[in-house]
Design a protein around this motif. Structure first.
Motif, short mmCIF file in Angstrom:
data_model
loop_
_atom_site.label_atom_id
_atom_site.label_comp_id
_atom_site.label_asym_id
_atom_site.label_seq_id
_atom_site.Cartn_x
_atom_site.Cartn_y
_atom_site.Cartn_z
N GLY A 1 0.81 -1.22 0.00
CA GLY A 1 0.00 0.00 0.00
C GLY A 1 0.83 1.26 0.00
N GLY A 2 2.15 1.12 0.28
CA GLY A 2 3.03 2.27 0.23
C GLY A 2 3.40 2.61 -1.21
N GLN A 3 4.09 3.72 -1.39
CA GLN A 3 4.48 4.14 -2.72
C GLN A 3 5.94 4.55 -2.73
N VAL A 4 6.55 4.46 -3.90
CA VAL A 4 7.95 4.81 -4.08
C VAL A 4 8.06 5.80 -5.23
N GLN A 5 8.65 6.95 -4.96
CA GLN A 5 8.91 7.92 -6.02
C GLN A 5 10.26 7.57 -6.65
N ILE A 6 10.23 7.19 -7.90
CA ILE A 6 11.45 6.80 -8.62
C ILE A 6 12.03 8.04 -9.30
N ASN A 7 13.35 8.09 -9.38
CA ASN A 7 13.98 9.25 -10.01
C ASN A 7 15.29 8.84 -10.66
N VAL A 8 15.43 9.19 -11.93
CA VAL A 8 16.67 8.96 -12.66
C VAL A 8 17.04 10.26 -13.36
N THR A 9 18.34 10.56 -13.39
CA THR A 9 18.83 11.76 -14.05
C THR A 9 19.57 11.36 -15.31
N GLY A 10 19.21 11.99 -16.42
CA GLY A 10 19.86 11.73 -17.70
C GLY A 10 19.55 12.85 -18.67
N ASP A 11 20.17 12.81 -19.83
CA ASP A 11 19.97 13.86 -20.81
C ASP A 11 18.52 13.87 -21.29
N PRO A 12 17.93 15.07 -21.45
CA PRO A 12 16.52 15.13 -21.89
C PRO A 12 16.29 14.60 -23.30
N LEU A 13 17.37 14.43 -24.09
CA LEU A 13 17.20 13.88 -25.43
C LEU A 13 17.05 12.36 -25.42
N PHE A 14 17.37 11.72 -24.31
CA PHE A 14 17.25 10.26 -24.23
C PHE A 14 15.78 9.86 -24.19
N ASN A 15 15.52 8.65 -24.67
CA ASN A 15 14.22 8.01 -24.48
C ASN A 15 14.35 7.03 -23.32
N TYR A 16 13.34 7.01 -22.46
CA TYR A 16 13.39 6.18 -21.25
C TYR A 16 12.27 5.15 -21.29
N ASN A 17 12.60 3.94 -20.81
CA ASN A 17 11.60 2.88 -20.76
C ASN A 17 11.84 2.04 -19.52
N TRP A 18 10.80 1.96 -18.64
CA TRP A 18 10.88 1.18 -17.41
C TRP A 18 10.19 -0.16 -17.63
N THR A 19 10.86 -1.22 -17.19
CA THR A 19 10.26 -2.56 -17.26
C THR A 19 10.43 -3.25 -15.91
N PRO A 20 9.45 -4.04 -15.47
CA PRO A 20 8.12 -4.14 -16.09
C PRO A 20 7.32 -2.86 -15.83
N PRO A 21 6.35 -2.55 -16.68
CA PRO A 21 5.59 -1.30 -16.48
C PRO A 21 4.53 -1.40 -15.38
N ILE A 22 4.38 -2.59 -14.80
CA ILE A 22 3.33 -2.81 -13.80
C ILE A 22 3.53 -1.89 -12.59
N TYR A 23 2.45 -1.39 -12.07
CA TYR A 23 2.36 -0.54 -10.87
C TYR A 23 2.89 0.88 -11.11
N LEU A 24 3.31 1.25 -12.32
CA LEU A 24 3.86 2.57 -12.59
C LEU A 24 2.80 3.47 -13.21
N ASN A 25 2.83 4.75 -12.85
CA ASN A 25 1.88 5.67 -13.46
C ASN A 25 2.28 6.04 -14.89
N ASP A 26 3.59 5.95 -15.22
CA ASP A 26 4.04 6.22 -16.58
C ASP A 26 5.43 5.59 -16.75
N PRO A 27 5.57 4.53 -17.55
CA PRO A 27 6.86 3.85 -17.68
C PRO A 27 7.82 4.51 -18.66
N THR A 28 7.49 5.72 -19.17
CA THR A 28 8.35 6.35 -20.18
C THR A 28 8.92 7.69 -19.71
N ILE A 29 8.83 7.97 -18.40
CA ILE A 29 9.36 9.22 -17.88
C ILE A 29 10.50 8.91 -16.90
N THR A 30 11.23 9.96 -16.52
CA THR A 30 12.37 9.76 -15.63
C THR A 30 11.97 9.61 -14.18
#
Length: 285
Positions: free
Chosen positions: A141-170
């Motif tokens: 029931g808890g939540q985790v704020q994920i954060n990654v730093t990288g160049d804004p020109l990169f494309n990002y993809n989180w796997t697995p996408p389950i439980y994420l509000n958006d798997p394509t953001i940093t």
């Protein structure tokens, strides 16, 4: 003026001029000499289009230069430090620094006023990303704020996408129901994929019941029974308070051998602190 000692010439093609000097009425043969004038064309120089790469990438430069003539070459600009040579037409560039760099190619056909130039801009992106999350544990029931730093020109993809509000953001937000290992892959065309991972251990919120109050005769014993939901989690921590008259105050089912009536409280928790408690009364006759 073909009879002048110092005429001006303006040929359109390679031309050899012969000049002869003679002394009228002297009886001497004319004395002659030849001068060759070569015509070179101003070169059309094209290094390539401006480009974006990742750090440590290697580029083989093959500029297009026309017409075909004999040339000398000179590379300059802030990006020249990454080249394998400054006086060759096709150097190799190893860009091990980040930033935006200019490359200038100066081409000379060895004729006055005929030089050609071209400029190319190269943007060098970092070849890594920074994941700010380490392995972590939470209660269900808890939540985790994920954060990654990288160049804004990169494309990002989180796997697995389950439980994420958006798997394509940093910085997606995860509200996991079960333990999960997340992997983020940052990509840019032509660059080696950049990959980072971390895990979230989701621990249950226990519900404990000690059942009905108990009675016994003095000098007898009673085994207490803790019923926990969910029952399959292996890392519960059991704490009976008080610990007196129990054979083990840190197990689910201790044995009571006291001589006086008592109240016992059981606190059951997980390593990260998800917990519940219940109380039982023992009457000793």
């Amino acid at each position: 003026n073909p009879t002048s000692k110092e005429p001006t010439v303006n040929p359109n093609v390679n031309t050899s001029y012969i000049v002869c000097a003679s002394q009228p009425l002297a009886g001497c043969l004319p004395t002659c000499d030849t001068i060759n004038i070569g015509i070179n064309q101003p070169p059309d120089v094209h290094i390539g289009n401006d480009t974006t790469i990742c750090q440590d990438m290697v580029i083989q430069f093959n500029p297009t230069i026309s017409p075909a003539q004999t040339y000398t070459y000179s590379w300059s600009g802030s990006g020249a430090v990454f080249l394998s040579g400054l006086n060759i037409p096709n150097p190799i560039g190893t860009f091990n620094g980040q930033g935006t760099f200019d490359l200038i190619l100066h081409v000379s056909p060895q004729a006055a006023g005929c030089d050609g130039n071209d400029t190319m801009k190269i943007t060098v992106l970092p070849n890594d990303i920074i994941l700010h999350n380490g392995d972590t544990s939470i209660c269900k029931g808890g939540q985790v704020q994920i954060n990654v730093t990288g160049d804004p020109l990169f494309n990002y993809n989180w796997t697995p996408p389950i439980y994420l509000n958006d798997p394509t953001i940093t910085n997606p937000l995860s509200i996991p129901d079960t333990s999960v290992i997340y992997t983020v892959t940052a990509t840019y065309p032509g660059c080696i994929p950049m990959i980072k991972s971390f895990s979230i251990d989701v621990q249950p919120n226990p519900i404990v019941s000690l059942g009905a109050d108990r009675e016994m005769c003095d000098w007898d014993t009673i085994q207490l029974h803790a019923m926990v939901i969910p029952a399959g989690y292996p890392n519960y921590i059991y704490t009976w308070v008080p610990a007196t008259d129990l054979d083990n105050s840190s197990i689910a089912n201790p044995i009571f051998s006291g001589h006086t009536s008592s109240f016992y409280n059981l606190i059951i928790s997980t390593p990260v602190g998800c917990k519940d408690s219940d109380q039982v009364s023992i009457t000793v006759h």
